[in-house]
Structure formats: C-alpha cells, structure tokens
Design a protein around this motif. Sequence first.
Motif, PDB file in Angstrom:
ATOM      1  N   ALA A   1     -18.926  15.840  11.038  1.00 42.49           N
ATOM      2  CA  ALA A   1     -17.723  15.804  10.184  1.00 42.49           C
ATOM      3  C   ALA A   1     -16.637  16.164  10.869  1.00 42.49           C
ATOM      4  CB  ALA A   1     -18.045  17.392   9.204  1.00 42.49           C
ATOM      5  N   PRO A   2     -16.373  16.764  12.098  1.00 35.81           N
ATOM      6  CA  PRO A   2     -14.975  16.794  12.741  1.00 35.81           C
ATOM      7  C   PRO A   2     -14.551  15.468  13.135  1.00 35.81           C
ATOM      8  CG  PRO A   2     -16.463  18.600  13.435  1.00 35.81           C
ATOM      9  CD  PRO A   2     -17.431  17.636  12.564  1.00 35.81           C
ATOM     10  N   LEU A   3     -15.663  14.491  13.350  1.00 34.61           N
ATOM     11  CA  LEU A   3     -14.931  13.106  13.713  1.00 34.61           C
ATOM     12  C   LEU A   3     -14.590  12.439  12.506  1.00 34.61           C
ATOM     13  CD1 LEU A   3     -17.603  12.113  16.491  1.00 34.61           C
ATOM     14  CD2 LEU A   3     -15.499  13.438  16.740  1.00 34.61           C
ATOM     15  N   VAL A   4     -15.239  12.721  11.450  1.00 32.47           N
ATOM     16  CA  VAL A   4     -15.048  12.109  10.054  1.00 32.47           C
ATOM     17  C   VAL A   4     -13.558  12.439   9.719  1.00 32.47           C
ATOM     18  CG1 VAL A   4     -15.596  11.816   7.778  1.00 32.47           C
ATOM     19  CG2 VAL A   4     -17.407  11.513   9.524  1.00 32.47           C
TER      20      VAL A   4
ATOM     21  N   SER B   1     -15.950  16.189  21.806  1.00 24.42           N
ATOM     22  CA  SER B   1     -16.179  15.095  20.966  1.00 24.42           C
ATOM     23  C   SER B   1     -14.757  14.822  20.133  1.00 24.42           C
ATOM     24  CB  SER B   1     -17.215  14.784  20.085  1.00 24.42           C
ATOM     25  OG  SER B   1     -17.239  15.898  19.319  1.00 24.42           O
ATOM     26  N   SER B   2     -14.283  15.976  19.632  1.00 19.63           N
ATOM     27  CA  SER B   2     -13.190  15.992  18.801  1.00 19.63           C
ATOM     28  C   SER B   2     -11.725  15.474  19.895  1.00 19.63           C
ATOM     29  CB  SER B   2     -12.694  17.306  17.955  1.00 19.63           C
ATOM     30  OG  SER B   2     -13.841  17.370  16.995  1.00 19.63           O
TER      31      SER B   2
ATOM     32  N   HIS C   1     -16.693   2.246  11.890  1.00 20.49           N
ATOM     33  CA  HIS C   1     -17.666   2.154  13.253  1.00 20.49           C
ATOM     34  C   HIS C   1     -18.398   3.221  13.468  1.00 20.49           C
ATOM     35  CE1 HIS C   1     -18.098   0.845  17.490  1.00 20.49           C
ATOM     36  NE2 HIS C   1     -17.585   1.990  17.784  1.00 20.49           N
ATOM     37  N   LEU C   2     -17.808   4.460  13.064  1.00 21.96           N
ATOM     38  CA  LEU C   2     -18.688   5.694  13.334  1.00 21.96           C
ATOM     39  C   LEU C   2     -19.623   5.839  12.482  1.00 21.96           C
ATOM     40  CD1 LEU C   2     -18.953   8.631  14.529  1.00 21.96           C
ATOM     41  CD2 LEU C   2     -17.330   9.373  12.755  1.00 21.96           C
TER      42      LEU C   2
ATOM     43  N   LEU D   1     -13.158   6.780  21.122  1.00 20.60           N
ATOM     44  CA  LEU D   1     -13.842   6.741  20.099  1.00 20.60           C
ATOM     45  C   LEU D   1     -15.461   6.634  20.371  1.00 20.60           C
ATOM     46  CD1 LEU D   1     -15.057   7.173  17.107  1.00 20.60           C
ATOM     47  CD2 LEU D   1     -14.539   4.885  16.590  1.00 20.60           C
ATOM     48  N   ASP D   2     -15.582   5.697  21.117  1.00 21.26           N
ATOM     49  CA  ASP D   2     -17.121   5.426  21.759  1.00 21.26           C
ATOM     50  C   ASP D   2     -17.586   6.767  22.678  1.00 21.26           C
ATOM     51  OD1 ASP D   2     -17.615   3.265  20.304  1.00 21.26           O
ATOM     52  OD2 ASP D   2     -16.631   1.978  22.085  1.00 21.26           O
ATOM     53  N   ASP D   3     -16.612   7.083  23.397  1.00 18.44           N
ATOM     54  CA  ASP D   3     -16.935   8.370  24.174  1.00 18.44           C
ATOM     55  C   ASP D   3     -17.270   9.618  23.564  1.00 18.44           C
ATOM     56  OD1 ASP D   3     -16.706   6.888  26.641  1.00 18.44           O
ATOM     57  OD2 ASP D   3     -14.544   7.487  27.217  1.00 18.44           O
ATOM     58  N   ALA D   4     -16.379   9.742  22.279  1.00 16.69           N
ATOM     59  CA  ALA D   4     -16.586  10.783  21.513  1.00 16.69           C
ATOM     60  C   ALA D   4     -17.969  10.890  20.935  1.00 16.69           C
ATOM     61  CB  ALA D   4     -15.476  10.906  20.330  1.00 16.69           C
ATOM     62  N   ILE D   5     -18.245   9.576  20.355  1.00 18.65           N
ATOM     63  CA  ILE D   5     -19.842   9.512  19.856  1.00 18.65           C
ATOM     64  C   ILE D   5     -20.672   9.780  20.894  1.00 18.65           C
ATOM     65  CG2 ILE D   5     -21.141   7.458  18.857  1.00 18.65           C
ATOM     66  CD1 ILE D   5     -18.751   6.375  17.408  1.00 18.65           C
TER      67      ILE D   5
END
Length: 314
Positions: A172-175, A142-143, A187-188, A151-155
């Motif tokens: 948290a890593p995405l944030v 995801s990161s 968006h996340l 982003l959408d694929d990561a989510i």
Amino acid sequence: MEITEGRDRDERVLELIAPHAESARHARGGSRWNHPFSNAQELQAQVLERAGRTDEAIPILGRDIAGHRYLRENTLTAYARLLARHGRLDALRELATGQNAHTVLDVYAGALRDDGRAEEAETVMRAAIAADDWVGHRAWLSSTLLRDGRLDDAIAVAEPGFGGYDCSNLLAPLVHLLLHRPGELLHLLEHPSVVPHYDHEEFQHGWRALALAGLGRVDEAIALAEADPRPWTDPRLVKADLLSAAGHLDAAAAELRALGTIRAREELCEVLVRQGQAAEAIAVHPTAAEQRAARPKPEPFPRDENGYALEPPF
C-alpha cells in the motif's frame, strides 16, 4: 502549547509543565502506565527547544530515555527527532542501532539522508533488514527508494512481504506514492508477486482500474471495476472516479450530476474545481445539515424488559 508559541510565554509554560514532567518520570517505576500527562516530558523538551535552550532540552530528555523514565514510545521518538534536528548524529546512531531500532532507526536513516548521506542511510537500513527482517524497515526503505525514482529496487525490497496476510503494509505505501503515476503503478501491480491474497482483491480491481484509467484505457478500467465482487460502493461513483482519473471531467461531472446523492455532490464539487468552475462547485456542495442527515444513524443499545440499556457487546 500552540497558542503560546511566539508570545514570550515559554518560561511560564515551562513552570506549568515542570511538575507534570517530574511526575511522569516516576510513573513508570510505580507502574502507573495510565498517567494523565504521559507526554509532559516531550512537551517540556519542545518548549525548551523553541526557547533556544536546546543544550538543556537534549540532556534532560536524554537522561530520561537512558534511565527508562518515560511511558510512551512517542517520547523516545521525540528525543530521536530532537537529536536529528540539531545534527547530533552520533548520539542518534547510538540510540537507534540498539534495542530501539524498531522505533527510531528510520529517524536516524532520515537524518543521514538530510545530511547528504543517502547511500549510508540505505546501507544502515539494509543491514537492519539482514539482521532483523522487520516489516517496518522494509516499508521505510522501499518507500524511500521509490521516492528516489528507483521503482524496481523498491519492489525488490518490498517483494518478500507481498505474499503475506498483511502484505498491504508493504504494498500500500508504494501504491499510494504512485497514484498519480499510472504507468509505474501498473508496472508495480503487474509484478508476478503482486497477486490477490486473502481479502486484498483491491490489487486487481480498484488499484489496477485506477492505473488503467490514468493511462487512458477507460473502458478496460470500468470493466475491471465492475467485475469487483464486493458491493463496497456505488458502481456509478466508481465509474465517475475512473472517468475523472482519465481526465474525462465532463463525462465524470455528467455521471455525478445524474446520480445526485450527497456523496456524488461532494465528488462533483471536486471535479468542478478542477474545471475552474468554483462558483458552481460551491453551489452543488452539500450543506453541513445535508451531510449530517445523510450519515447512518447509530444503532441504539438493546434494552431489557424494564427499559434499561443492556451492556454494549464490546
């Protein structure tokens, strides 16, 4: 190790390391898990590599790994990274796609990406998730997708973990990758699966407030932060942080000057640097003595009636 690099002392360092590395090789068989030089094997390989003797470093460390003659996972990771640095992808694949996948599959996937094989790296990690839905595989993929702008694929990859008790391992890593991209951060955080769980109210308070501030919605951000039920920090510091995130540096500096605490002066220094006021930033920054004095004093151990310290409660 560090002070001898580039000083033509590698042979002498190898002489010093050799007996410790040999001792570490036999420590596991003797159940001596607390060996004082448990990292000696990876240090030996590191010195051989920097001395231009990679063809020695790889088989020496490889034999230790194959024979399970090492004490720490760090030694396994060091071997994987050594293989990756020198393009030994076949050996790395064999190492990473077996029982060591949790430790070094990400090293293999990263090496594939470095070799221009990003799609293959993604396929490898998705296959690992399908076979063994481990949070570490999801976190890496995801990161990585987010760094690629997906982003959408990561989510979608991280989403199954958002609702768990330890959901911050995936969220948290995405944030953190989006802290300076407020639109995508919001968006996340507005994704339907990203809701407060257990003790993770920061989803809706600190992180969301920061995203709103970055988008210029300062009043909303401050109101949201002030609604946080946890008295975890001075609300005036939070307000100053949000003003700074919104680019209102003068207002943030005014808040911090008015507050005047050690922490406020530290943050004021950063704001002033952003404003190009280096001299004033240096002047307002607390001295080392002031910082030490502001730290909370450790609680002394309780003592018995004779004045002897009791055992600490841990």
